[in-house]
Design a protein around this motif. Structure first.
Motif, PDB file in Angstrom:
ATOM      1  N   LYS A  48     -41.467  39.442 -41.190  1.00  0.00           N
ATOM      2  CA  LYS A  48     -42.239  39.384 -42.435  1.00  0.00           C
ATOM      3  C   LYS A  48     -41.593  40.222 -43.520  1.00  0.00           C
ATOM      4  O   LYS A  48     -41.567  39.848 -44.690  1.00  0.00           O
ATOM      5  CB  LYS A  48     -43.669  39.854 -42.171  1.00  0.00           C
ATOM      6  N   LYS A  49     -41.041  41.374 -43.109  1.00  0.00           N
ATOM      7  CA  LYS A  49     -40.381  42.259 -44.066  1.00  0.00           C
ATOM      8  C   LYS A  49     -39.157  41.588 -44.660  1.00  0.00           C
ATOM      9  O   LYS A  49     -38.882  41.697 -45.856  1.00  0.00           O
ATOM     10  CB  LYS A  49     -39.989  43.561 -43.376  1.00  0.00           C
ATOM     11  N   LYS A  50     -38.400  40.869 -43.813  1.00  0.00           N
ATOM     12  CA  LYS A  50     -37.222  40.153 -44.292  1.00  0.00           C
ATOM     13  C   LYS A  50     -37.607  39.066 -45.290  1.00  0.00           C
ATOM     14  O   LYS A  50     -36.934  38.851 -46.295  1.00  0.00           O
ATOM     15  CB  LYS A  50     -36.472  39.532 -43.110  1.00  0.00           C
ATOM     16  N   ASN A  51     -38.724  38.366 -45.004  1.00  0.00           N
ATOM     17  CA  ASN A  51     -39.191  37.328 -45.921  1.00  0.00           C
ATOM     18  C   ASN A  51     -39.595  37.923 -47.262  1.00  0.00           C
ATOM     19  O   ASN A  51     -39.341  37.330 -48.322  1.00  0.00           O
ATOM     20  CB  ASN A  51     -40.385  36.585 -45.302  1.00  0.00           C
ATOM     21  N   ASN A  52     -40.223  39.081 -47.245  1.00  0.00           N
ATOM     22  CA  ASN A  52     -40.616  39.741 -48.490  1.00  0.00           C
ATOM     23  C   ASN A  52     -39.399  40.116 -49.322  1.00  0.00           C
ATOM     24  O   ASN A  52     -39.398  39.967 -50.544  1.00  0.00           O
ATOM     25  CB  ASN A  52     -41.443  40.990 -48.178  1.00  0.00           C
ATOM     26  N   VAL A  53     -38.368  40.622 -48.661  1.00  0.00           N
ATOM     27  CA  VAL A  53     -37.129  40.963 -49.361  1.00  0.00           C
ATOM     28  C   VAL A  53     -36.503  39.709 -49.976  1.00  0.00           C
ATOM     29  O   VAL A  53     -36.014  39.724 -51.105  1.00  0.00           O
ATOM     30  CB  VAL A  53     -36.129  41.642 -48.396  1.00  0.00           C
ATOM     31  N   TYR A  54     -36.541  38.629 -49.228  1.00  0.00           N
ATOM     32  CA  TYR A  54     -35.994  37.360 -49.724  1.00  0.00           C
ATOM     33  C   TYR A  54     -36.706  36.924 -51.004  1.00  0.00           C
ATOM     34  O   TYR A  54     -36.073  36.551 -51.995  1.00  0.00           O
ATOM     35  CB  TYR A  54     -36.132  36.287 -48.635  1.00  0.00           C
ATOM     36  N   TYR A  55     -38.050  36.991 -50.963  1.00  0.00           N
ATOM     37  CA  TYR A  55     -38.818  36.577 -52.144  1.00  0.00           C
ATOM     38  C   TYR A  55     -38.586  37.522 -53.322  1.00  0.00           C
ATOM     39  O   TYR A  55     -38.550  37.083 -54.484  1.00  0.00           O
ATOM     40  CB  TYR A  55     -40.306  36.508 -51.810  1.00  0.00           C
ATOM     41  N   LEU A  56     -38.456  38.809 -53.040  1.00  0.00           N
ATOM     42  CA  LEU A  56     -38.206  39.777 -54.115  1.00  0.00           C
ATOM     43  C   LEU A  56     -36.878  39.510 -54.820  1.00  0.00           C
ATOM     44  O   LEU A  56     -36.724  39.802 -56.009  1.00  0.00           O
ATOM     45  CB  LEU A  56     -38.220  41.208 -53.547  1.00  0.00           C
TER      46      LEU A  56
END
Length: 287
Positions: free
Chosen positions: A2-10
């Motif tokens: 989930k953290k990786k996905n958040n970084v991707y969206y950011l």
């Protein structure tokens, strides 16, 4: 995860927003106004396909299209021939070949406008003075002031600057060819020309396709070199489509009309690129 996905969206969302604001939205806005009579200011009303039909009846636009395509085709051929020859030379075991690679790439990182202004001085002052000193008549005049020769100066500058990028791409292709193949060909008695046509050229076909497509697209959108060298002159002899669209849209009160011209030109560039990819891709498959 989930953290990786958040970084991707950011990372992705801000980039997407900026791209939409500064590229997609203005493009959509231009397409919208191409169906109106907006001058770039004041009121406007819808006129349907009138602007598009007028482009095909515009003699000035026709001349600009003809000049642009002649320039793009000639420059594309010349730059790819020179780039391939230079790349083959730099790929050989000559001294300082790595240093030369860096030197050849330098023109590409320079500002096109600055390069254009420098060459403008060379064509307008340096070469004519040199020609007078040496008694060479063909160098004694400024070719940029001649309607029949001004395009030559633009081709020289555009090719000089574009060769570096194309050379790097060809070098990337040449280093993928194993030396064993050339050694085997030499044992079989193959000459330099045979090695080129039977080994080198087929094996860098993909890089040739990329260079041809990118070169044609880039030269079809020629703008800065013309602004710096001739300003579209003498007269309108070196006026490209990009320059015509800019002048008419932002200086001539023809924003809607030139927006239609820009849409037509965008479609033409896409069609040309697709046709190139299809033809050259087929040739790659045949090899």
């Amino acid at each position: 995860m989930k953290k990786k996905n958040n970084v991707y969206y950011l990372i992705a969302i801000p980039a997407f927003v900026l791209f939409f604001i500064f590229h997609t939205y203005p493009a959509l806005q231009g397409i919208f106004y191409s169906f109106t009579d907006w001058k770039g200011y004041g009121d406007w009303s819808f006129v349907g396909l009138k602007n598009y039909l007028n482009v095909f009846e515009d003699g000035r636009a026709g001349d600009a299209y003809l000049f642009t395509f002649k320039f793009a085709i000639l420059a594309t051929i010349i730059v790819n021939i020179i780039s391939l020859v230079v790349a083959m030379g730099l790929n050989s075991k000559i001294k300082f070949h790595k240093t030369l690679r860096a030197v050849y790439f330098m023109p590409y990182i320079l500002s096109i406008l600055i390069v254009g202004f420098i060459f403008n001085f060379i064509f307008a002052h340096f070469l004519p003075q040199l020609g007078e000193m040496l008694g060479l008549e063909f160098l004694s005049k400024n070719i940029l002031g001649d309607p029949d020769l001004a395009w030559v100066g633009i081709v020289i500058v555009a090719v000089w600057q574009a060769v570096s990028f194309n050379t790097i791409l060809y070098l990337a292709g040449l280093v993928t060819i194993p030396e064993d193949i050339y050694e085997a060909a030499s044992i079989d008695g193959a000459g330099v020309w045979t090695k080129f046509w039977k080994i080198t050229f087929p094996m860098i076909a993909a890089f040739f396709t990329i260079n041809m497509v990118l070169s044609m697209k880039g030269f079809l959108m020629v703008f800065d070199q013309i602004v710096a060298l001739t300003g579209g002159g003498p007269g309108k002899s070196t006026e490209s489509i990009s320059l015509l669209i800019y002048r008419g849209g932002f200086e001539g009160g023809e924003f809607a009309y030139q927006s239609a011209n820009a849409v037509i030109y965008f479609i033409i560039i896409v069609v040309v690129s697709v046709v190139q990819l299809k033809i050259l891709g087929k040739r790659e498959a045949d090899n």
